[in-house]
Scaffold this motif. Structure first.
Motif, PDB file in Angstrom:
ATOM      1  N   VAL A 120       0.464  -0.904   0.099  1.00 55.83           N
ATOM      2  CA  VAL A 120       0.014  -0.009  -0.200  1.00 55.83           C
ATOM      3  C   VAL A 120       0.773   1.689  -0.279  1.00 55.83           C
ATOM      4  O   VAL A 120       0.557   2.392  -0.724  1.00 55.83           O
ATOM      5  CB  VAL A 120      -0.883   0.420   0.747  1.00 55.83           C
ATOM      6  CG1 VAL A 120      -1.663   1.648   1.515  1.00 55.83           C
ATOM      7  CG2 VAL A 120      -2.297  -1.162   0.959  1.00 55.83           C
ATOM      8  N   LEU A 121       2.061   1.170   0.811  1.00 55.80           N
ATOM      9  CA  LEU A 121       2.908   2.390   0.668  1.00 55.80           C
ATOM     10  C   LEU A 121       3.240   2.585  -0.253  1.00 55.80           C
ATOM     11  O   LEU A 121       3.469   4.130  -1.063  1.00 55.80           O
ATOM     12  CB  LEU A 121       4.529   2.246   2.164  1.00 55.80           C
ATOM     13  CG  LEU A 121       3.397   2.923   3.555  1.00 55.80           C
ATOM     14  CD1 LEU A 121       4.658   2.126   4.560  1.00 55.80           C
ATOM     15  CD2 LEU A 121       3.204   3.503   3.552  1.00 55.80           C
ATOM     16  N   GLN A 122       3.879   1.893  -1.382  1.00 49.46           N
ATOM     17  CA  GLN A 122       4.545   1.842  -3.025  1.00 49.46           C
ATOM     18  C   GLN A 122       3.904   1.984  -3.853  1.00 49.46           C
ATOM     19  O   GLN A 122       3.489   3.021  -4.033  1.00 49.46           O
ATOM     20  CB  GLN A 122       5.042   0.440  -3.091  1.00 49.46           C
ATOM     21  CG  GLN A 122       6.306  -0.052  -2.208  1.00 49.46           C
ATOM     22  CD  GLN A 122       6.661  -1.647  -2.399  1.00 49.46           C
ATOM     23  OE1 GLN A 122       5.956  -2.029  -3.309  1.00 49.46           O
ATOM     24  NE2 GLN A 122       7.699  -1.934  -2.127  1.00 49.46           N
ATOM     25  N   GLN A 123       2.511   1.950  -3.139  1.00 53.22           N
ATOM     26  CA  GLN A 123       1.171   2.153  -4.071  1.00 53.22           C
ATOM     27  C   GLN A 123       0.911   3.305  -4.499  1.00 53.22           C
ATOM     28  O   GLN A 123       0.336   4.585  -5.226  1.00 53.22           O
ATOM     29  CB  GLN A 123       0.122   1.562  -4.289  1.00 53.22           C
ATOM     30  CG  GLN A 123       0.146   0.104  -4.567  1.00 53.22           C
ATOM     31  CD  GLN A 123       0.926  -0.373  -6.041  1.00 53.22           C
ATOM     32  OE1 GLN A 123       0.138   0.422  -6.901  1.00 53.22           O
ATOM     33  NE2 GLN A 123       1.907  -1.070  -6.181  1.00 53.22           N
ATOM     34  N   VAL A 124       0.802   4.392  -3.507  1.00 54.92           N
ATOM     35  CA  VAL A 124       0.460   5.718  -2.307  1.00 54.92           C
ATOM     36  C   VAL A 124       1.665   6.205  -3.135  1.00 54.92           C
ATOM     37  O   VAL A 124       1.378   7.657  -3.625  1.00 54.92           O
ATOM     38  CB  VAL A 124       0.850   5.681  -1.029  1.00 54.92           C
ATOM     39  CG1 VAL A 124       0.194   7.503  -0.620  1.00 54.92           C
ATOM     40  CG2 VAL A 124      -0.680   5.091  -0.629  1.00 54.92           C
ATOM     41  N   ALA A 125       2.899   5.827  -3.018  1.00 54.23           N
ATOM     42  CA  ALA A 125       4.158   7.141  -3.662  1.00 54.23           C
ATOM     43  C   ALA A 125       4.008   6.908  -5.075  1.00 54.23           C
ATOM     44  O   ALA A 125       3.909   7.717  -5.833  1.00 54.23           O
ATOM     45  CB  ALA A 125       5.204   6.055  -2.934  1.00 54.23           C
ATOM     46  N   GLN A 126       3.338   5.771  -5.409  1.00 53.10           N
ATOM     47  CA  GLN A 126       3.539   5.914  -6.567  1.00 53.10           C
ATOM     48  C   GLN A 126       2.595   6.206  -7.774  1.00 53.10           C
ATOM     49  O   GLN A 126       2.945   7.200  -8.708  1.00 53.10           O
ATOM     50  CB  GLN A 126       3.097   4.088  -8.050  1.00 53.10           C
ATOM     51  CG  GLN A 126       4.252   3.723  -7.731  1.00 53.10           C
ATOM     52  CD  GLN A 126       4.705   2.126  -7.999  1.00 53.10           C
ATOM     53  OE1 GLN A 126       3.004   1.547  -8.697  1.00 53.10           O
ATOM     54  NE2 GLN A 126       4.756   1.330  -7.525  1.00 53.10           N
TER      55      GLN A 126
END
Length: 573
Positions: free
Chosen positions: A452-458
């Protein structure tokens, strides 16, 4: 004209091309007929490139800039002769000046200077000097504009070019406050333009503007009113609105409100399509002041809003010009440094080759040993470079999301703040924290939480600009610094990020969970240029969002958040 073209069938292709070039801007109908005739002729490679240039010029005249720009760039990159490349490049500079794409205009102007070194045709040389002077005056680099205008003045071989040079010199000198309006050179410049009404009118406009700045209102009228019909008959909107603006301010200064309003309204009718001009700012300012004096506050407010918008847009354009010029200077300096470095590297390689050759003749074994040492050094250098790159990545970027970490973000944002403060530009700041993130970890596991953190950053990075600074500063806490942007730009980005987060789904997990975040926003207008204060105030606003039920966007309010604690958390509402 049709008869002339039919007769031209017996003339060489080169003559037809030259004839079309001569009438391309003065007689569009004849120009189009000549192009049709040329398309039926057998032509060689150079003639085909010349025809391409003329066809691209016609596309520009028709408003199809995208296609014409592509063709002009192809000509510049082709095997065309230097004169044709020069002409194509000059047309590109004109296109970018009209569309106010100053960065690309400056880039092609730099190419023009290089091409100019190989041009022998005096008329083309003068055209190159003229476009440089005009472009630099347009972006308010008047010292450079004056330099090229003086060169044009010395090189001019026609009355038209002499007039153009004189007009550009007057514009630059008056803008630099280096010329007295009573100077005999002004009358000389005006007399040199007897056959060039537009430039002559511009010179009168420059002089009248100087009189206006000096408070000599009567001389403004003496300069413009006797020539107003001639100026209006040029049908040149950019000139006419500037003259109207000068007259309007002069009439206002003398208390002749009716005449001032008349010219202000004329400006608004003509200004459409001219972009952001000082004349439009002047018109709305006069209309606003009149409505306020009459006590019509509703209309005054309406005009004041338009005045403020026009003034801001005009100042933004000026700022864009200056930034484009600074960027071009930086790129030129960087290119020169690269060339110097390459020269040093080439000299070093040449020396090494000569040494290797001499040593090879004396001792083959030594060369083999030297090659082995060089190979080892290259391998060590490569390993050292990869290690340094890895260490730099670890030191500056968050390993999970691949965006800036807190330490590096603090450094680069502080530099951006210093620059914005020095140039008096805004910087906005967004802080957001994912809502109920602990529940995501507890319910789905830390692996899914990391995803989720990676998707939010992307998704957030995809909606930002290239020069925005995006960082993960805590577990589920992120921040974005937006140099050169105000609070409204930050709000729009926050809203875009909010919507993008809501779309995050993992097809491998069956869940109705929606990713949301609480946003806090501030900018330098609200919080000043201290990074700690920006972070503190954004933190206050973010906790306001959490207090209001999460999944909210809050803008820092100095009055509302006056009781915010030093840590950024709200004490009371």
């Amino acid at each position: 004209m049709t008869k002339e073209i039919n007769m031209a069938k017996d003339v060489s292709v080169d003559s037809l091309l030259k004839q079309a070039d001569q009438v391309k801007s003065s007689d569009p109908e004849a120009f189009s007929l000549l192009l049709d005739s040329l398309e039926q002729q057998p032509i060689n490679r150079q003639q085909a490139l010349y025809l391409q240039y003329l066809q691209a010029y016609e596309l520009t005249y028709q408003g199809n800039n995208a296609q014409s720009i592509e063709i002009f760039n192809e000509i510049i990159s082709s095997q065309a002769d230097e004169q044709l490349k020069f002409k194509a490049n000059q047309t590109l500079i004109n296109i970018y000046a009209i569309s106010q794409n100053w960065s690309l205009g400056l880039s092609h102007l730099s190419k023009n200077f290089k091409l100019l070194e190989s041009i022998k045709d005096p008329e083309l040389i003068q055209n190159g000097l003229a476009i440089a002077a005009i472009f630099y005056n347009q972006i308010e680099q008047y010292e450079l504009g004056l330099s090229y205008a003086n060169k044009l003045k010395q090189a001019a071989t026609s009355p038209r070019n002499s007039c153009l040079a004189n007009g550009l010199v007057i514009e630059a000198l008056l803008s630099l406050n280096q010329l007295d309006v009573e100077s005999p050179s002004l009358e000389t410049a005006i007399n040199s333009c007897d056959d060039e009404v537009i430039m002559q009118s511009f010179i009168h406009s420059y002089i009248a503007t100087k009189y206006l700045k000096d408070g000599q209102l009567d001389k403004v009228f003496e300069q413009l009113l006797p020539r107003l019909n001639v100026i209006e008959n040029t049908h040149y909107p950019g000139l006419i609105v500037e003259v109207y603006a000068t007259l309007s301010k002069a009439y206002q200064g003398q208390g002749q409100t009716s005449d001032a309003l008349d010219y202000a309204n004329k400006i608004n009718k003509l200004a459409n399509g001219l972009g952001n001009t000082q004349a439009t700012v002047t018109a709305y300012e006069i209309l606003y002041q009149d409505a306020q004096d009459r006590g019509d506050y509703r209309q005054a407010l309406n005009y004041h809003i338009k005045y403020t918008q026009a003034d801001r847009a005009y100042l933004d354009d000026i700022k864009t010009k200056h930034l484009a010029f600074q960027l071009a200077e930086h790129q030129t300096a960087e290119q020169q440094n690269r060339i110097a470095l390459l020269d040093r590297q080439n000299n070093l390689l040449l020396t090494e080759q000569q040494l290797a050759k001499a040593e090879a003749e004396n001792n083959r074994l030594f060369i083999i040993l030297l090659c082995a040492v060089i190979t080892l050094l290259v391998f060590w250098g490569y390993k050292s470079w990869t290690v340094q790159r890895s260490l730099k990545q670890l030191a500056e970027y968050d390993s999970l999301t691949q965006i800036l970490n807190r330490g590096h973000f603090t450094q680069v944002t502080q530099s951006a703040l210093n620059y914005c403060e020095n140039t008096k530009t805004s910087l906005s700041y967004i802080l957001f924290d994912l809502d109920y993130f602990k529940q995501i970890n507890d319910q789905y596991g830390h692996a899914w939480g990391d995803w989720v953190l990676q998707q939010v950053a992307q998704v957030c990075q995809a909606h930002g600009r290239k020069n925005d600074l995006f960082a993960r500063i805590g577990g589920e806490e992120f921040c974005i610094a937006l140099p050169g942007s105000d609070i409204n730009t930050a709000i729009r980005l926050a809203e875009a990020c909010q919507k993008a987060m809501a779309q995050i789904k993992d097809s491998s997990k069956e869940t109705d969970l929606v990713v949301t975040a609480s946003f806090g926003i501030t900018d330098t207008q609200l919080s000043g240029y201290k990074l700690e204060k920006l972070m503190h105030d954004a933190d206050c606003a973010m906790y306001q969002s959490k207090h209001n039920g999460r999944n909210q966007i809050s803008v820092f309010n100095p009055d509302k958040h006056a009781t915010c604690s030093a840590s950024g958390r709200l004490l009371t509402q």
